[in-house]
Design an enzyme around this catalytic site. Structure first.
Site, short mmCIF file in Angstrom:
data_model
loop_
_atom_site.label_atom_id
_atom_site.label_comp_id
_atom_site.label_asym_id
_atom_site.label_seq_id
_atom_site.Cartn_x
_atom_site.Cartn_y
_atom_site.Cartn_z
N CYS A 11 0.87 -1.17 0.00
CA CYS A 11 0.00 0.00 0.00
C CYS A 11 0.91 1.22 0.00
O CYS A 11 2.13 1.09 0.05
CB CYS A 11 -0.99 0.00 1.16
SG CYS A 11 -0.29 0.17 2.81
N CYS A 85 -2.03 1.34 -4.13
CA CYS A 85 -0.80 1.98 -4.61
C CYS A 85 -0.85 2.26 -6.10
O CYS A 85 0.09 2.77 -6.67
CB CYS A 85 0.45 1.18 -4.23
SG CYS A 85 0.71 -0.30 -5.20
N CYS A 89 3.43 -0.27 -8.71
CA CYS A 89 3.98 -1.60 -8.49
C CYS A 89 4.50 -2.17 -9.80
O CYS A 89 3.75 -2.25 -10.77
CB CYS A 89 2.94 -2.53 -7.90
SG CYS A 89 2.30 -1.95 -6.33
#
Length: 137
Positions: A11, A85, A89
């Site tokens: 996160c 997020c 990523c």
């Protein structure tokens, strides 16, 4: 997936949702799953309301610290679970990616964090059933 699957929870701040998810998975799956968490922009400390909410269910995350998300952490994981997020990523072929839509506990009191904690537990239980079905909860 290896005999011992590896899960990375991500996160933004690695201070609430991902810390609670990692703690639940560790608590429920024990040493049958390798567990990591990280943040795309880590905070300075774990959310005190998350610490308190987890303590209410007998899980101590008070010694945890937010960690930065690295490319290697994603590469080394079998399952990468994001929690807000976005596209920060890195994506690698052969990895399993999940995005759990969870309310952000940042700035909220323990009363608001409890339902998030409980929703994370339910999601983690489902994850265990998928990646380590022979393990008991």
């Amino acid at each position: 997936m290896a005999d011992k699957p590896s899960v990375l929870f991500v996160c933004v701040h690695n201070a609430g949702r991902s810390q609670m998810a990692a703690a639940w998975l560790t608590h429920l799956a024990g040493d049958h799953v390798e567990v990591h968490s990280a943040g795309s922009s880590p905070g300075t400390a774990v959310n005190p309301a998350a610490v308190e909410a987890m303590a209410e269910v007998g899980i101590d995350i008070s010694a945890e610290t937010p960690k930065i998300l690295t490319v290697d952490a994603v590469k080394e994981s079998d399952v990468c679970i994001t929690m807000g997020c976005g596209d920060t990523c890195p994506v690698f072929p052969g990895k399993r990616y999940l995005d759990w839509k969870l309310e952000d506990p940042a700035g909220q009191g323990v009363a608001a964090v409890r339902p998030i904690r409980d929703e994370i537990r339910t999601l983690v239980e489902g994850l265990i059933a998928e990646i380590a079905p022979a393990k008991t909860m």
